[in-house]
Design a protein around this motif. Sequence first.
Motif, PDB file in Angstrom:
ATOM      1  N   UNK A 167       0.838  -1.205   0.000  1.00 35.73           N
ATOM      2  CA  UNK A 167       0.000   0.000   0.000  1.00 35.73           C
ATOM      3  C   UNK A 167       0.869   1.250   0.000  1.00 35.73           C
ATOM      4  N   UNK A 168       1.934   1.223   0.818  1.00 36.76           N
ATOM      5  CA  UNK A 168       2.826   2.389   0.886  1.00 36.76           C
ATOM      6  C   UNK A 168       3.509   2.630  -0.469  1.00 36.76           C
ATOM      7  N   UNK A 169       3.860   1.529  -1.127  1.00 36.68           N
ATOM      8  CA  UNK A 169       4.486   1.660  -2.447  1.00 36.68           C
ATOM      9  C   UNK A 169       3.497   2.232  -3.448  1.00 36.68           C
ATOM     10  N   UNK A 170       2.267   1.760  -3.367  1.00 38.91           N
ATOM     11  CA  UNK A 170       1.223   2.252  -4.252  1.00 38.91           C
ATOM     12  C   UNK A 170       0.980   3.751  -4.019  1.00 38.91           C
ATOM     13  N   UNK A 171       0.932   4.122  -2.737  1.00 33.75           N
ATOM     14  CA  UNK A 171       0.737   5.546  -2.406  1.00 33.75           C
ATOM     15  C   UNK A 171       1.878   6.365  -3.012  1.00 33.75           C
ATOM     16  N   UNK A 172       3.087   5.861  -2.846  1.00 37.31           N
ATOM     17  CA  UNK A 172       4.225   6.598  -3.369  1.00 37.31           C
ATOM     18  C   UNK A 172       4.156   6.703  -4.896  1.00 37.31           C
ATOM     19  N   UNK A 173       3.655   5.649  -5.503  1.00 37.48           N
ATOM     20  CA  UNK A 173       3.612   5.624  -6.960  1.00 37.48           C
ATOM     21  C   UNK A 173       2.543   6.547  -7.534  1.00 37.48           C
ATOM     22  N   UNK A 174       1.360   6.566  -6.959  1.00 35.73           N
ATOM     23  CA  UNK A 174       0.274   7.329  -7.601  1.00 35.73           C
ATOM     24  C   UNK A 174      -0.107   8.619  -6.894  1.00 35.73           C
ATOM     25  N   UNK A 175       0.290   8.771  -5.635  1.00 33.67           N
ATOM     26  CA  UNK A 175      -0.229   9.948  -4.939  1.00 33.67           C
ATOM     27  C   UNK A 175       0.376  11.252  -5.441  1.00 33.67           C
ATOM     28  N   UNK A 176       1.504  11.157  -6.099  1.00 34.92           N
ATOM     29  CA  UNK A 176       2.075  12.352  -6.722  1.00 34.92           C
ATOM     30  C   UNK A 176       1.082  12.953  -7.711  1.00 34.92           C
ATOM     31  N   UNK A 177       0.328  12.062  -8.360  1.00 35.42           N
ATOM     32  CA  UNK A 177      -0.663  12.522  -9.333  1.00 35.42           C
ATOM     33  C   UNK A 177      -2.001  12.844  -8.672  1.00 35.42           C
ATOM     34  N   UNK A 178      -2.381  12.009  -7.714  1.00 34.26           N
ATOM     35  CA  UNK A 178      -3.721  12.127  -7.129  1.00 34.26           C
ATOM     36  C   UNK A 178      -3.769  13.146  -5.979  1.00 34.26           C
ATOM     37  N   UNK A 179      -2.667  13.238  -5.239  1.00 39.46           N
ATOM     38  CA  UNK A 179      -2.616  14.183  -4.110  1.00 39.46           C
ATOM     39  C   UNK A 179      -3.698  13.940  -3.073  1.00 39.46           C
ATOM     40  N   UNK A 180      -3.917  12.673  -2.737  1.00 37.22           N
ATOM     41  CA  UNK A 180      -4.955  12.377  -1.752  1.00 37.22           C
ATOM     42  C   UNK A 180      -4.438  12.518  -0.313  1.00 37.22           C
ATOM     43  N   UNK A 181      -3.172  12.157  -0.097  1.00 35.59           N
ATOM     44  CA  UNK A 181      -2.659  12.114   1.271  1.00 35.59           C
ATOM     45  C   UNK A 181      -2.052  13.433   1.720  1.00 35.59           C
ATOM     46  N   UNK A 182      -2.364  13.825   2.949  1.00 41.01           N
ATOM     47  CA  UNK A 182      -1.721  14.979   3.571  1.00 41.01           C
ATOM     48  C   UNK A 182      -0.567  14.509   4.436  1.00 41.01           C
ATOM     49  N   UNK A 183      -0.738  13.360   5.057  1.00 39.43           N
ATOM     50  CA  UNK A 183       0.294  12.802   5.931  1.00 39.43           C
ATOM     51  C   UNK A 183       0.384  11.305   5.658  1.00 39.43           C
ATOM     52  N   UNK A 184       1.600  10.816   5.398  1.00 41.92           N
ATOM     53  CA  UNK A 184       1.804   9.372   5.307  1.00 41.92           C
ATOM     54  C   UNK A 184       2.764   9.008   6.431  1.00 41.92           C
ATOM     55  N   UNK A 185       2.374   8.052   7.247  1.00 44.26           N
ATOM     56  CA  UNK A 185       3.241   7.629   8.337  1.00 44.26           C
ATOM     57  C   UNK A 185       3.654   6.177   8.131  1.00 44.26           C
TER      58      UNK A 185
END
Lengths: 483, 482, 89
Positions: free
Chosen positions: B29-47
């Motif tokens: 999940x963390x890898x997925x967040x890193x991969x797509x969140x640059x485009x989606x910008x859903x996360x404010x904080x990832x821990x």
Amino acid sequence: MSKLSEKYEVIVGLEIHAELCTETKIFCGCKNEFGAEVNTLCCPVCMGMPGTLPVLNRQVVDYAIKMGHALGCRINRISKMDRKNYFYPDLPKAYQISQFDIPLCEHGSLDILMNGQVKRVGITRIHIEEDAGKLIHDDAFEGSLVDYNRCGVPLIEIVSEPDLRSAEEAKVYMETITGILLYLGISDAKMQEGCVRADVNVSVRPRGQKEFGTRTEMKNVNSFGAVYRAIQYEANRQMEVLEAGGSIEQETRRWDDAKGVNIVLRTKEDAQDYRYFPEPDLLTFEVSEERVQQLKAEVPELPVAKALRYVQQFGLNQDDAQLLASSKARSAFFDASVALNKCDKKAISNWMIGDIAKILNERRIEITDTALTPEKLTDMIVLIEQGTISNTAAKTVLDEIIVHDVTPADVVKEKGLAQVSDESALAAIADQVLAANTKAVADYKGGKTNVLGFLVGQCMKASKGQGNPAKLRELLSSKIAQL
Amino acid sequence: MNLYEKSAAELSRMVRAKEVSATEITKDALARIEAVDLKVDAFLTVEAEKALDRAAWVDEQVAAGKDLGPLAGVPVAVKDNICTKGTKTTCASKMLGNFIPPYNATVVDKLLAAGAVIPGKVNLDEFAMGGSCENSAFKATKNPWDLTRVPGGSSGGSAAAVAACEVPLALGSDTGGSIRCPAGLCGIVGLKPTYGAVSRFGLVAFASSLDQIGPMARTVDDAALLFRVICGQDTAHDATSKPFNFAGMGPDIRGVRVGLPKEYFGTGVSEEVKAGVLKAVDDLKALGAQVIEISLPSTRYALSAYYIISSAEASSNLARYDGVKYGYSGRRDGSLNDLYLSTRSEGFGREVKRRIMLGTYVLSSGYYDAYYKRAKMLQRAIAAEFDEAFSQCDVIATPTSPSTAFKLGEKVNDPLAMYATDICTTTANIAGLPGISVPCGFDSQGLPIGLQLLGPKWSEARLLTVAKCYETAKGGFAVKEM
Amino acid sequence: MEFDVKHIAKLAMLQFTAEEAAAFEKEFAQIVKMVENLPEMESAVTLLEPENQMELREDAVIPSYPREEILQNVPHAVAGCIVVPKTVD
């Protein structure tokens, strides 16, 4: 001044805020306690942190309803809480959860005793709300410091009708309210700790005028004395303004008890708009009729009714009766002593208000803090009535039974306090005293018959309080006549 | 199928069966967040570290043969207006940019007790006020179906994170449509529970009498799974929460009466959305449901009542942000008033200030009766109208939003147009009813359309049953490849 | 309807530049127009909801938070207290 007060009538209404002595705060489980270290009785709820919610303490509702019953109010069994919005650093949520249009109790009255006369004061409403924190002003720091320990301490606000007509009446009203709070055991009612505070509404009008004058509100009046002084000051100020042809502005003023003056806090123009609305974090709540009645049954006989009964039933004088009735502990002791039905009721009152009260005051304790019991006190009085001990000896007995767990009879025996009525023993004492007080004897013979009391006193002293004073008096006068 | 594409139910089953570890799922999940969140910008904080520690703990439980919660090892994103102990909770506001709560929201405690892993906090419109996620003080989240468009709001971060397969589940909050609208615009499932079904303790208040926390997921089963974990009375913390036993879903919808209120298909609703929703209603009919026309005439006033009530409560709820106790603090070199004014004027964004102003106005002396009290009376009338409608039907079907996802920036300067995006959803909040949005196809631009189903209070099981039967009939909902 | 931005801003503890205030005024005219579109309602005397009640809490102590946690987010604290600009009221 006196001229002015002849011309004008003073009209006073009081809003009394009393802290309730629940275990916990009104909306969270933090301890409701005075005197803890700053900000140690706090949690996210009473700190008003984001996302936190209030949950209403049942005991607060019960206590308020009890007070409502004590003041003859109509109880609104179905009620709600409202928000009162304003910004101040002691109010962490920037709103106070209070009650607006449906207070728990309404339309009551309170009888106060003014110089033995009953005066009825209307009670507009009693509602529950949360207390704010405390600002600490210390010159050592640049700003003001805030302690939130008091945030969320439960309060009841008791609002009177503008029925009070003098500073004195207002003071007695406040004392009576405080007495009831203590009687009900719902507040510690210690004014020096700010447990009971008042906002005072004052207006004046020319005597005979029907309409009320414009009123001012004074905040921060925190003792019985301050209530008296604040009203005296404000009434006087208003009368002087009117006399000088001025008019009274509707405003809020702040009483400074140390300086004995008040200053304007807010004028009518900057009157606050509190934007009251129903507290959406709390729902409507209902107290069952059964519970309301149960709470009513728990209200004891209250001080004023008690005092009036003492006068009527036992023939006590007004002041003594009020003094006895004003304290829950004292009156409970008196009632229990009377219930034993062993001795003169007035004697009980006299001892309680006299020697016992003196001891309690000296030691700053309550009667319940002593070893004294209604049984022991009445036993002691019976010993006096039977002539076994003198009043003087009784004081020695009292000193013992108030401290130690011993019976009056034991003390009398142990200390040999039994009254001497034996003629020959008393005659010897009388002779001894007469011989030592020839001047007094001469005075007596010269017509100053009141020195007899002095001689009796000397005999009592010589007998260590054990002589029967009536017999001694008899003996002395016959002996002097024979001299 | 990649791990990150799997449903929560499947992941939890796999963890139990020791087919995969919570740590593997979390890393994925963390890898997925890193991969797509640059485009989606859903996360404010990832821990990441905290999440991995947590996953390791779950794995220990598995190894020790302990009883596992229903969300064991499942990543759940949490909207950033829901308090997480020790983790920044910003409400996407400069005002709370540095706020770290010393307590968990009740729902977060429940998530943790159920074995969930929280990888981070997701974006929203500041203090949940908005319909596009553009009112965030930190960034605008994008719609995974078209990165030039909004994900909807205010739970836009939650919706986008789920739609982009960054997490299988997310918590959102819904005050006037804030779960359902973004769910609809992002093509996922979003449930706004009955008012009082889920504890609000720890949800930073926008409008106390309307706010509800709810689940967002890619499947109806997953939404039901998360709902079951978070619902229930919280007597110790939330006096408005009520006891609720979630019965679970039924097998079919034969005989279920679906009401179609004409007021929700009028002007303002795009033709494509209307067509999509009516097609879905036909599908329900084919599954054995009965469709009847109903009328909810007071709906036309609901938006006004909503803005009055929600803004009034917000103006009071947000008064506590004054620079004294937490969060942004303005000028300290002047008077108390200077501190208050600078803190609030600098700390709040434009939309928040707009609502505070409106709310202050409708409660102010002389206007209370005309606005606030009237709106509260209207609220009763709307609730009564729904009661009446539910004597004729079991669920009500409407569009979730009047249009599909709009372009970023399109409505930022037009508050009224933005407010109108909530037109189909506010009634459920006003009346305290549960509502669910499920995907029902796409418009001609390939953007998801949302079907909203409303039911009487405490009818979540029924709504989920209808949604589930529809989902099954469609062979599942489409997932955007990214 | 009259909407006094200055007065409401004062109550709301917000301040606006003249420009902002002018923009607000315009937006507000629209928003207020929208919310004014309410029908006349029969006004109940109170907003009580006897059919929707809450339970009350027992008067039982729950430990308070450690002061460090209570003060952890406070922008300016001294001697265990929160500090605000000097005020006397």
